[in-house]
Write an enzyme that holds these catalytic residues in place. Structure first.
Site, PDB file in Angstrom:
ATOM      1  N   THR A 149       2.582  -1.498   8.977  1.00 18.80           N
ATOM      2  CA  THR A 149       2.868  -2.446  10.074  1.00 18.80           C
ATOM      3  C   THR A 149       3.041  -3.876   9.592  1.00 18.80           C
ATOM      4  OG1 THR A 149       0.541  -2.925  10.488  1.00 18.80           O
ATOM      5  CG2 THR A 149       1.532  -1.069  11.717  1.00 18.80           C
ATOM      6  N   HIS A 177       9.406 -24.153  10.057  1.00 19.33           N
ATOM      7  CA  HIS A 177       8.311 -24.827  10.748  1.00 19.33           C
ATOM      8  C   HIS A 177       6.955 -24.699  10.054  1.00 19.33           C
ATOM      9  CE1 HIS A 177      10.431 -24.892  14.936  1.00 19.33           C
ATOM     10  NE2 HIS A 177      11.163 -25.417  13.969  1.00 19.33           N
ATOM     11  N   CYS A 186       2.961  -3.205   4.148  1.00 19.75           N
ATOM     12  CA  CYS A 186       2.208  -2.008   4.528  1.00 19.75           C
ATOM     13  C   CYS A 186       2.976  -1.374   5.685  1.00 19.75           C
ATOM     14  CB  CYS A 186       0.753  -2.317   4.865  1.00 19.75           C
ATOM     15  SG  CYS A 186       0.449  -3.408   6.258  1.00 19.75           S
ATOM     16  N   ASP A 219       0.867  -1.172   0.000  1.00 22.90           N
ATOM     17  CA  ASP A 219       0.000   0.000   0.000  1.00 22.90           C
ATOM     18  C   ASP A 219       0.907   1.226   0.000  1.00 22.90           C
ATOM     19  OD1 ASP A 219       0.924   0.301   2.616  1.00 22.90           O
ATOM     20  OD2 ASP A 219      -1.068   0.322   3.526  1.00 22.90           O
ATOM     21  N   HIS A 256       5.985 -30.886  11.913  1.00 21.61           N
ATOM     22  CA  HIS A 256       5.664 -29.588  11.314  1.00 21.61           C
ATOM     23  C   HIS A 256       4.677 -29.752  10.166  1.00 21.61           C
ATOM     24  CE1 HIS A 256       8.442 -27.715  13.938  1.00 21.61           C
ATOM     25  NE2 HIS A 256       9.489 -28.326  13.414  1.00 21.61           N
TER      26      HIS A 256
END
Length: 145
Positions: free
Chosen positions: A67, A98, A65, A8, A134
């Site tokens: 965050t 994992h 973005c 963004d 996993h």
């Protein structure tokens, strides 16, 4: 390896840096936008990257973005995607080992470009461990139940 990348307005500068960096390293990079710092709604761009990965058009994806949170949520709504928000080298390593994550989410406001490059390098080169425990957990995560 083909990588789809999207952002963004808050992730635009970092996307441009990473795109050039990855191309210099020989990756084929498909830019899904956005294409400026003008305010946009991020879901379309995150979804475009995730659909490329889920559809096999790209092997991995990177969404950015401010965050990384919103983009990771959007990408994870696409069936077949395991997006991981990583903020350091350790989280990038562990999500590949994992979780066999296939989309990397980054927060441009949470790190500098050098850290983002390190995280991307690790994410793109670390192989899934293949350990049964996993894989069993991934199968449970991806179950529609």
């Amino acid at each position: 390896m083909k990588i789809s990348i999207g952002c963004d307005h808050g992730g635009y500068d970092l996307k441009e840096v990473l795109k050039a960096y990855l191309q210099e390293k020989g990756y084929e990079v498909s830019d899904k936008g956005c294409n400026s710092k003008e305010s946009v709604d991020y879901p379309a761009f995150g979804r475009a990257v995730a659909k490329d990965v889920a559809g096999g058009i790209s092997e991995k994806g990177i969404v950015i973005c401010t965050t990384g949170i919103g983009m990771s949520i959007v990408a994870n709504k696409v069936k077949g995607v395991r997006a991981a928000l990583c903020h350091n080298e350790h989280t990038a390593t562990m999500t590949r080992l994992h979780n066999n994550s296939n989309v990397l989410a980054l927060g441009a406001g949470e790190m500098d470009a050098e850290m983002a490059k390190k995280i991307a390098d690790i994410f793109l080169t670390t192989e899934f461990s293949g350990e049964e425990r996993h894989q069993r957990r991934i199968d449970q995560m991806m179950s529609e139940e």
